[in-house]
Structures are given as C-alpha cells and as structure tokens.
Scaffold this motif. Sequence first.
Motif, PDB file in Angstrom:
ATOM      1  N   THR A 148      11.627  64.784  57.526  1.00  0.00           N
ATOM      2  CA  THR A 148      10.941  66.010  57.134  1.00  0.00           C
ATOM      3  C   THR A 148       9.613  66.138  57.866  1.00  0.00           C
ATOM      4  OG1 THR A 148      11.919  65.801  54.925  1.00  0.00           O
ATOM      5  CG2 THR A 148      10.114  67.365  55.161  1.00  0.00           C
ATOM      6  N   TRP A 149       8.872  65.036  57.944  1.00  0.00           N
ATOM      7  CA  TRP A 149       7.595  65.063  58.678  1.00  0.00           C
ATOM      8  C   TRP A 149       7.822  65.389  60.151  1.00  0.00           C
ATOM      9  CZ3 TRP A 149       6.076  61.987  62.800  1.00  0.00           C
ATOM     10  CH2 TRP A 149       4.793  62.262  63.269  1.00  0.00           C
ATOM     11  N   ALA A 150       8.824  64.769  60.763  1.00  0.00           N
ATOM     12  CA  ALA A 150       9.112  65.035  62.173  1.00  0.00           C
ATOM     13  C   ALA A 150       9.467  66.500  62.381  1.00  0.00           C
ATOM     14  CB  ALA A 150      10.236  64.130  62.665  1.00  0.00           C
ATOM     15  N   LEU A 151      10.237  67.059  61.461  1.00  0.00           N
ATOM     16  CA  LEU A 151      10.636  68.457  61.559  1.00  0.00           C
ATOM     17  C   LEU A 151       9.427  69.379  61.468  1.00  0.00           C
ATOM     18  CD1 LEU A 151      13.123  70.337  61.707  1.00  0.00           C
ATOM     19  CD2 LEU A 151      13.124  70.346  59.218  1.00  0.00           C
ATOM     20  N   ILE A 152       8.561  69.127  60.504  1.00  0.00           N
ATOM     21  CA  ILE A 152       7.376  69.967  60.326  1.00  0.00           C
ATOM     22  C   ILE A 152       6.409  69.777  61.485  1.00  0.00           C
ATOM     23  CG2 ILE A 152       5.312  70.277  58.889  1.00  0.00           C
ATOM     24  CD1 ILE A 152       7.148  69.869  56.461  1.00  0.00           C
ATOM     25  N   LEU A 210       1.631  69.341  54.750  1.00  0.00           N
ATOM     26  CA  LEU A 210       2.765  70.229  54.489  1.00  0.00           C
ATOM     27  C   LEU A 210       4.012  69.448  54.074  1.00  0.00           C
ATOM     28  CD1 LEU A 210       2.429  72.889  57.337  1.00  0.00           C
ATOM     29  CD2 LEU A 210       2.082  73.219  54.883  1.00  0.00           C
ATOM     30  N   THR A 211       4.195  68.276  54.650  1.00  0.00           N
ATOM     31  CA  THR A 211       5.335  67.440  54.261  1.00  0.00           C
ATOM     32  C   THR A 211       5.206  67.002  52.808  1.00  0.00           C
ATOM     33  OG1 THR A 211       5.553  66.643  56.534  1.00  0.00           O
ATOM     34  CG2 THR A 211       6.636  65.358  54.811  1.00  0.00           C
ATOM     35  N   LEU A 212       4.029  66.535  52.428  1.00  0.00           N
ATOM     36  CA  LEU A 212       3.808  66.142  51.033  1.00  0.00           C
ATOM     37  C   LEU A 212       3.987  67.328  50.093  1.00  0.00           C
ATOM     38  CD1 LEU A 212       0.718  63.783  51.430  1.00  0.00           C
ATOM     39  CD2 LEU A 212       3.039  63.123  50.761  1.00  0.00           C
ATOM     40  N   LEU A 213       3.456  68.479  50.477  1.00  0.00           N
ATOM     41  CA  LEU A 213       3.604  69.678  49.659  1.00  0.00           C
ATOM     42  C   LEU A 213       5.071  70.053  49.492  1.00  0.00           C
ATOM     43  CD1 LEU A 213       2.203  72.082  48.205  1.00  0.00           C
ATOM     44  CD2 LEU A 213       2.300  73.273  50.406  1.00  0.00           C
ATOM     45  N   LEU A 214       5.832  70.008  50.566  1.00  0.00           N
ATOM     46  CA  LEU A 214       7.253  70.334  50.499  1.00  0.00           C
ATOM     47  C   LEU A 214       8.004  69.373  49.586  1.00  0.00           C
ATOM     48  CD1 LEU A 214       9.517  72.156  51.635  1.00  0.00           C
ATOM     49  CD2 LEU A 214       9.826  70.436  53.413  1.00  0.00           C
ATOM     50  N   TRP A 215       7.692  68.078  49.676  1.00  0.00           N
ATOM     51  CA  TRP A 215       8.365  67.099  48.823  1.00  0.00           C
ATOM     52  C   TRP A 215       7.957  67.246  47.357  1.00  0.00           C
ATOM     53  CZ3 TRP A 215      11.629  62.655  49.462  1.00  0.00           C
ATOM     54  CH2 TRP A 215      12.317  62.658  50.673  1.00  0.00           C
ATOM     55  N   VAL A 216       6.692  67.540  47.100  1.00  0.00           N
ATOM     56  CA  VAL A 216       6.246  67.737  45.718  1.00  0.00           C
ATOM     57  C   VAL A 216       6.924  68.972  45.126  1.00  0.00           C
ATOM     58  CG1 VAL A 216       4.252  68.394  44.298  1.00  0.00           C
ATOM     59  CG2 VAL A 216       4.062  66.518  45.932  1.00  0.00           C
ATOM     60  N   VAL A 217       6.963  70.056  45.875  1.00  0.00           N
ATOM     61  CA  VAL A 217       7.637  71.269  45.408  1.00  0.00           C
ATOM     62  C   VAL A 217       9.120  70.990  45.198  1.00  0.00           C
ATOM     63  CG1 VAL A 217       8.336  73.605  46.115  1.00  0.00           C
ATOM     64  CG2 VAL A 217       5.964  72.886  46.385  1.00  0.00           C
ATOM     65  N   GLY A 218       9.712  70.235  46.102  1.00  0.00           N
ATOM     66  CA  GLY A 218      11.136  69.881  45.962  1.00  0.00           C
ATOM     67  C   GLY A 218      11.410  69.076  44.704  1.00  0.00           C
ATOM     68  N   TYR A 219      10.536  68.119  44.416  1.00  0.00           N
ATOM     69  CA  TYR A 219      10.722  67.304  43.205  1.00  0.00           C
ATOM     70  C   TYR A 219      10.527  68.134  41.943  1.00  0.00           C
ATOM     71  CZ  TYR A 219      11.597  62.674  45.022  1.00  0.00           C
ATOM     72  OH  TYR A 219      12.185  61.577  45.601  1.00  0.00           O
ATOM     73  N   PHE A 220       9.533  69.037  41.964  1.00  0.00           N
ATOM     74  CA  PHE A 220       9.323  69.890  40.787  1.00  0.00           C
ATOM     75  C   PHE A 220      10.476  70.870  40.608  1.00  0.00           C
ATOM     76  CE2 PHE A 220       4.634  68.889  40.901  1.00  0.00           C
ATOM     77  CZ  PHE A 220       4.626  68.296  39.640  1.00  0.00           C
ATOM     78  N   ALA A 221      10.986  71.395  41.691  1.00  0.00           N
ATOM     79  CA  ALA A 221      12.112  72.329  41.605  1.00  0.00           C
ATOM     80  C   ALA A 221      13.370  71.619  41.132  1.00  0.00           C
ATOM     81  CB  ALA A 221      12.364  72.978  42.962  1.00  0.00           C
TER      82      ALA A 221
END
Length: 134
Positions: A79-83, A120-131
């Motif tokens: 995910t980090w590499a992608l972002i 952004l990677t951390l934000l995406l993972w946090v949002v993913g876990y909450f979702a």
Amino acid sequence: MSKSAATRARPLSPHLQIYKPIPTMVMSIVHRITGVGLYFGILLVAAWLLAAATSEDWFNTVSAIYGSWIGRLILFAYTWALIHHMLGGIRHLVMDTGKALGKQSSTTVATAMPFVSIGLTLLLWVVGYFARGA
C-alpha cells in the motif's frame, strides 16, 4: 618524450558514489524501487482475485495468509509503495507542466514525499480498519 593519448589519465564518468545524495535524487531512486515492488505486488492482487474466483476454501486460505502479521506487513508495504509511486507520478506530472522546477520547490516537494506517503498510507489503513469494524 611525452605520454601518448592512450596512457594519459582519462576522466571518470560520474556515478552514485561521487554525488552527494540530495532529496530529489533519493526520491527518484525510491520511485524506481517502488515501481519494481508494485510489479511483484500485483501478483498478490492476482492471487487474491484468482482465489476469489476459484473456491471458498482457496479464498479462505489466501485470506488467512494475508491476515497474518507478516501478510499484513507485506500488504502495508504494498500500500505504501502504491501511494508513494502515485505521488511521485503526480509530482512528475506537475513538473511536466513547468511548475515546481526550481531548486527550492523541487527539494521541498521531494523532502515531503516520504512523510506524505506514510501519512496517507496510515490514514488509508486506519479508515480501512474502521470501515471493516475491526
């Protein structure tokens, strides 16, 4: 007698050990590395899609592998590499328009890249876990 042209010292071609690493150079190298990582990381996506299309048992096996701590670490790195690679592409797209080409602005953007991509990677993972509700 003077030295012939063949025995005189010839100038060396510059290489990475000669240059002092600067942020723009480092981000260029990291951009290439993340591109290679994405090439291999897409195999993870293909395996997941193949498992989803094959059988429930195979999908559960792949999900268990991806759900393990090492699997999540690899997916986080992917995910980090992608972002990071996407942000590098946007950076180059902006530079292609003639903006942010100055030394100060290009260095500032290159210095911010790792922090923004990690954030952004951390934000995406946090949002993913909450979702997901985990």
